[in-house]
Design an enzyme around this catalytic site. Structure first.
Site, PDB file in Angstrom:
ATOM      1  N   SER A   1       3.873   1.841  22.038  1.00  0.00           N
ATOM      2  CA  SER A   1       4.802   2.089  23.139  1.00  0.00           C
ATOM      3  C   SER A   1       4.644   3.506  23.671  1.00  0.00           C
ATOM      4  O   SER A   1       4.924   3.778  24.845  1.00  0.00           O
ATOM      5  CB  SER A   1       6.240   1.860  22.661  1.00  0.00           C
ATOM      6  OG  SER A   1       6.414   0.528  22.237  1.00  0.00           O
ATOM      7  N   ARG A   2       4.202   4.435  22.829  1.00  0.00           N
ATOM      8  CA  ARG A   2       4.063   5.831  23.250  1.00  0.00           C
ATOM      9  C   ARG A   2       2.808   6.072  24.093  1.00  0.00           C
ATOM     10  O   ARG A   2       2.648   7.165  24.653  1.00  0.00           O
ATOM     11  CB  ARG A   2       4.049   6.751  22.023  1.00  0.00           C
ATOM     12  CG  ARG A   2       5.411   6.865  21.338  1.00  0.00           C
ATOM     13  CD  ARG A   2       5.391   7.896  20.223  1.00  0.00           C
ATOM     14  NE  ARG A   2       6.726   8.181  19.722  1.00  0.00           N
ATOM     15  CZ  ARG A   2       7.300   7.578  18.692  1.00  0.00           C
ATOM     16  NH1 ARG A   2       6.632   6.628  18.047  1.00  0.00           N
ATOM     17  NH2 ARG A   2       8.519   7.903  18.306  1.00  0.00           N
TER      18      ARG A   2
ATOM     19  N   HIS B   1       3.170  -6.258  19.815  1.00  0.00           N
ATOM     20  CA  HIS B   1       4.392  -6.986  19.456  1.00  0.00           C
ATOM     21  C   HIS B   1       4.215  -8.489  19.675  1.00  0.00           C
ATOM     22  O   HIS B   1       4.693  -9.308  18.869  1.00  0.00           O
ATOM     23  CB  HIS B   1       5.569  -6.506  20.307  1.00  0.00           C
ATOM     24  CG  HIS B   1       5.928  -5.065  20.110  1.00  0.00           C
ATOM     25  ND1 HIS B   1       5.679  -4.111  21.057  1.00  0.00           N
ATOM     26  CD2 HIS B   1       6.511  -4.424  19.069  1.00  0.00           C
ATOM     27  CE1 HIS B   1       6.102  -2.940  20.624  1.00  0.00           C
ATOM     28  NE2 HIS B   1       6.602  -3.097  19.414  1.00  0.00           N
TER      29      HIS B   1
ATOM     30  N   HIS C   1       4.648  -4.671  23.856  1.00  0.00           N
ATOM     31  CA  HIS C   1       3.268  -4.732  24.330  1.00  0.00           C
ATOM     32  C   HIS C   1       2.548  -5.837  23.560  1.00  0.00           C
ATOM     33  O   HIS C   1       3.169  -6.580  22.787  1.00  0.00           O
ATOM     34  CB  HIS C   1       2.567  -3.385  24.176  1.00  0.00           C
ATOM     35  CG  HIS C   1       2.689  -2.775  22.805  1.00  0.00           C
ATOM     36  ND1 HIS C   1       2.090  -3.325  21.691  1.00  0.00           N
ATOM     37  CD2 HIS C   1       3.341  -1.668  22.369  1.00  0.00           C
ATOM     38  CE1 HIS C   1       2.345  -2.591  20.624  1.00  0.00           C
ATOM     39  NE2 HIS C   1       3.112  -1.569  21.006  1.00  0.00           N
TER      40      HIS C   1
ATOM     41  N   GLN D   1      -0.113  -3.547  11.326  1.00  0.00           N
ATOM     42  CA  GLN D   1      -0.903  -2.686  10.447  1.00  0.00           C
ATOM     43  C   GLN D   1      -0.976  -1.249  10.963  1.00  0.00           C
ATOM     44  O   GLN D   1      -1.176  -0.314  10.182  1.00  0.00           O
ATOM     45  CB  GLN D   1      -2.317  -3.244  10.306  1.00  0.00           C
ATOM     46  CG  GLN D   1      -3.226  -2.416   9.391  1.00  0.00           C
ATOM     47  CD  GLN D   1      -4.682  -2.761   9.560  1.00  0.00           C
ATOM     48  OE1 GLN D   1      -5.055  -3.928   9.507  1.00  0.00           O
ATOM     49  NE2 GLN D   1      -5.524  -1.758   9.795  1.00  0.00           N
TER      50      GLN D   1
END
Length: 282
Positions: free
Chosen positions: A186-187, A37, A34, A148
Site C-alpha cells: 500500500s505504501r 490482498h 491491491h 510472505q
C-alpha cells in the site's frame, strides 16, 4: 456481500455459517487493497466456504513518528474490490470497537519480535499481535491468510497462535509483485516515478542473491554481500539480514536450513520491506 462494523453484528452474520459447519477464512488488512490482498482473498476462497476481510488501520502498531495519519485509505474502492473478489463479509470496525475506553490489555510477543523490524520499530509487533489476537477472537476463523512480504509478522502471528492454543490455521501466501518485481505494498503509492525506479534495487538485490544460492552458494556473508551490491541506490538501508526461517536468528554458514534474506530500506521518505526465502534442497 455484507459490510459490518460491530462485533455483535459480525457474530450474528457468521452464526448461520457456523451452524452449517462451513469453513470460515479470514484476511486481516489495513485497507487500500491491491493485488497482494486479492491473492490472499483468492487463497481463502479456494480453501474456505466463507471469506471475511477486515479493514482496520491499527493505531497501536504505528510509532510516534510513523505514518498513521497519512496511511492511504480508500474504503469505497476497497469494498468494490472485495465484492468483485467474492468476499462474503467486510468487517470494518471503528477504533472504539477495537479499543474500548480504558483499554489496557496487550499481547507481548517474544524473541521473534526483537530482530529485523522489531529493532527499528519498538512496540510495533506488540500492536500487531494485540490487534490480530483481537480480530481472531472477533471473527473466530478456521484459517487466516497472511502475505510472505511481511515475513516477520507471519512468524510472530504463527507463534502467537501456537502459544495461545488458538484453533486457527495460519497460511502464508507468496509475495505478489508488480511486473517490474517490486513487491506490492500500500505504501508504493508514496513513491515518485524516480523513487520507484530506485526502489527496484531492493528486489534486484534479493533475487541476485537467490540466484547465487540456486547455483550453489551457501556462505551467509557472501550472499548478503551479493544483495548489498545492488542496494546502493536506496536512500537508507535500515537492515539486510539473512536469518533462520524458523527462529529469525542470524543464519550460519554453510546454509543447510530454510532461511530468509530480509531487507528494509528507505527510498525517499518511504520505508519498504521485502524478502526471499532460501530453501536448501535435501
Amino acid at each position: 456481500m455484507q459490510t459490518i462494523t460491530t462485533v455483535a453484528e459480525l457474530r450474528r452474520a457468521l452464526a448461520d455459517a457456523r451452524r452449517a459447519d462451513k469453513r470460515v477464512g479470514f484476511v486481516p488488512t489495513m485497507g487500500y487493497l491491491h493485488e497482494g490482498h486479492l491473492a490472499l482473498i483468492e487463497a481463502s476462497r479456494r480453501r474456505c466456504d466463507v471469506t471475511v476481510v477486515s479493514i482496520f488501520v491499527n493505531p497501536t502498531q504505528f510509532g510516534p513518528n510513523e505514518d498513521l495519519s497519512t496511511y492511504p485509505r480508500d474504503f469505497l474502492r476497497d469494498e468494490e474490490l472485495c465484492r468483485g473478489a467474492g468476499v462474503a463479509i467486510v468487517f470494518a470496525p471503528g477504533a472504539k470497537e477495537v479499543y474500548p475506553a480504558q483499554f489496557e490489555t496487550f499481547i507481548e510477543p517474544g524473541e521473534l519480535a526483537k530482530p529485523l523490524c522489531g529493532t527499528f520499530r519498538p512496540g510495533h509487533f506488540r500492536g500487531v499481535a494485540t490487534v490480530v489476537s483481537k480480530l481472531f477472537n472477533m471473527v473466530q476463523p478456521d484459517v487466516a491468510f497472511f502475505g510472505q512480504k511481511d515475513f516477520q509478522q507471519c512468524a510472530v502471528v504463527r507463534r502467537m497462535a501456537v502459544d495461545l492454543n488458538l484453533p486457527i490455521e495460519i497460511v502464508t501466501v507468496p509475495t505478489v509483485r508488480e511486473a517490474d518485481r517490486l513487491a506490492m505494498s500500500s505504501r508504493n503509492r508514496y513513491l515518485s516515478e524516480e523513487d520507484r525506479g530506485r526502489a527496484l534495487a531492493i528486489s534486484r538485490g534479493l533475487f541476485a542473491a537467490a540466484e547465487e544460492f540456486r547455483l550453489g552458494e551457501r556462505n551467509v556473508d557472501r550472499l548478503i554481500a551479493i544483495a548489498k551490491r545492488h542496494l546502493e541506490t536506496v536512500d537508507r538501508l535500515q537492515y539486510l539480514e539473512l536469518v533462520d526461517g524458523d527462529t529469525l536468528k542470524p543464519a550460519v554458514s554453510p546454509l543447510h536450513r530454510p532461511a530468509a534474506l530480509c531487507v528494509a530500506a528507505y527510498v525517499g521518505s518511504t520505508r519498504l520491506i521485502d524478502n526471499v526465502i532460501l530453501q536448501p534442497t535435501p
